[in-house]
Design an enzyme around this catalytic site. Structure first.
Site, mmCIF file in Angstrom:
data_model
loop_
_atom_site.group_PDB
_atom_site.id
_atom_site.type_symbol
_atom_site.label_atom_id
_atom_site.label_comp_id
_atom_site.label_asym_id
_atom_site.label_seq_id
_atom_site.Cartn_x
_atom_site.Cartn_y
_atom_site.Cartn_z
ATOM 1 N N SER A 53 -13.029 -22.975 40.606
ATOM 2 C CA SER A 53 -12.320 -24.213 40.698
ATOM 3 C C SER A 53 -11.978 -25.078 39.117
ATOM 4 O O SER A 53 -10.807 -24.858 39.004
ATOM 5 C CB SER A 53 -12.703 -25.476 41.805
ATOM 6 O OG SER A 53 -13.962 -25.858 40.988
ATOM 7 N N GLY A 90 -14.555 -23.772 44.896
ATOM 8 C CA GLY A 90 -16.595 -23.681 45.895
ATOM 9 C C GLY A 90 -17.362 -22.423 45.371
ATOM 10 O O GLY A 90 -17.833 -22.365 45.838
ATOM 11 N N ASN A 118 -21.196 -24.443 40.660
ATOM 12 C CA ASN A 118 -21.934 -25.011 41.954
ATOM 13 C C ASN A 118 -23.307 -24.494 42.736
ATOM 14 O O ASN A 118 -23.652 -24.761 43.711
ATOM 15 C CB ASN A 118 -20.524 -23.625 43.154
ATOM 16 C CG ASN A 118 -18.947 -24.694 42.474
ATOM 17 O OD1 ASN A 118 -19.446 -25.566 43.021
ATOM 18 N ND2 ASN A 118 -18.370 -23.990 42.694
ATOM 19 N N ASP A 199 -10.514 -37.035 41.553
ATOM 20 C CA ASP A 199 -12.526 -36.872 41.721
ATOM 21 C C ASP A 199 -13.472 -36.803 40.172
ATOM 22 O O ASP A 199 -14.374 -37.267 40.445
ATOM 23 C CB ASP A 199 -12.498 -35.656 42.045
ATOM 24 C CG ASP A 199 -11.829 -34.837 41.388
ATOM 25 O OD1 ASP A 199 -12.251 -34.827 39.788
ATOM 26 O OD2 ASP A 199 -12.297 -33.596 41.785
ATOM 27 N N HIS A 202 -12.930 -32.341 38.201
ATOM 28 C CA HIS A 202 -11.413 -31.389 37.618
ATOM 29 C C HIS A 202 -10.641 -31.561 37.156
ATOM 30 O O HIS A 202 -9.872 -32.974 36.632
ATOM 31 C CB HIS A 202 -11.062 -30.807 38.952
ATOM 32 C CG HIS A 202 -11.562 -30.571 40.293
ATOM 33 N ND1 HIS A 202 -12.410 -31.043 41.421
ATOM 34 C CD2 HIS A 202 -12.693 -29.001 40.545
ATOM 35 C CE1 HIS A 202 -12.902 -30.479 41.983
ATOM 36 N NE2 HIS A 202 -12.663 -28.928 41.289
#
Length: 231
Positions: A53, A90, A118, A199, A202
């Protein structure tokens, strides 16, 4: 200190990342078509940004994504390049290995490899992640593709042995395969609220711009390697 806090943030946001895996679609597209072609197309350098991402440009405009901003920055510096977006939100090192052949098509001159975050969020055995990256690098190098490997950090909750093993694999693999290394993809951006989405994980448009500014010298070294290989 900031890296420790960032790793803790990664842990807390593990649920967010899993939601991204469920919701995100495949985000593989070329951003090079938006710019005029080089007068000598045979000399244009094709770069694929291959990652998760952070590469794909999660929740920001395509024009603000890492590949798009990097391409503009390189062209402004006089480089005839295209940078394709092969980021999938992801994605893990295992997923990257599975899609490598079609995500990095024949004719690609260079790859910026940004995978592993991840794996660490899920606590995947660092040796498995290392083996996947090792195979990806082997296949790219065997194809004659120049590579810039981008390192990542691990959450601290897995313990010192895990963290040390995970973070050591990036310089070790770069050295093994003779590829370029950028130690931490989120350098200068992690934890800065002005450079990240709500968040906290990111990067926003400004955060991506800072990532591009930081990694740009290494990407220019990557381009130099492509040109040297052509001689």
């Amino acid at each position: 200190m900031i890296e420790t806090i960032y790793r803790t943030m990664l842990l807390r946001l593990g649920g967010v990342m899993m939601a991204i895996v469920l919701m995100a679609g495949l985000q593989v597209k070329s951003v090079g078509a938006a710019q005029p072609a080089s007068d000598n197309s045979t000399q244009q350098i094709s770069i694929v940004a291959f990652g998760d991402s952070l590469t794909a440009g999660y929740n920001i405009a395509a024009s603000a994504s890492f590949p798009a901003q990097l391409e503009r920055a390189l062209r402004q510096r006089g480089h005839s390049v295209s940078v394709a977006n092969a980021g999938v939100s992801g994605d893990t090192t295992s997923g990257g290995l599975q899609r490598l052949d079609w995500a990095v098509p024949q004719g690609t001159h260079a790859v910026i490899l940004e995978l592993g975050a991840n794996d660490a969020l899920r606590g995947i055995d660092p040796q498995k992640a290392r083996d996947n990256l090792d195979k990806i690098l082997s296949r790219l190098v065997d194809r004659g593709v120049a590579v810039l490997l981008a390192g990542m950090k691990s959450p601290q909750n897995w313990g010192k042995t895990y963290v040390d093993s995970f973070e050591a694999m990036f310089p070790e693999l770069a050295n093994k395969h003779g590829v370029l290394l950028y130690p931490f993809f989120m350098e200068g951006v992690a934890l800065d609220p002005k450079l990240n989405l709500d968040d906290g994980l990111h990067p926003n448009r400004q955060g991506v711009a800072k990532i591009v500014a930081g990694i740009l010298p290494k990407v220019e070294q990557l381009i130099a390697r492509v040109k040297q290989a052509r001689q």
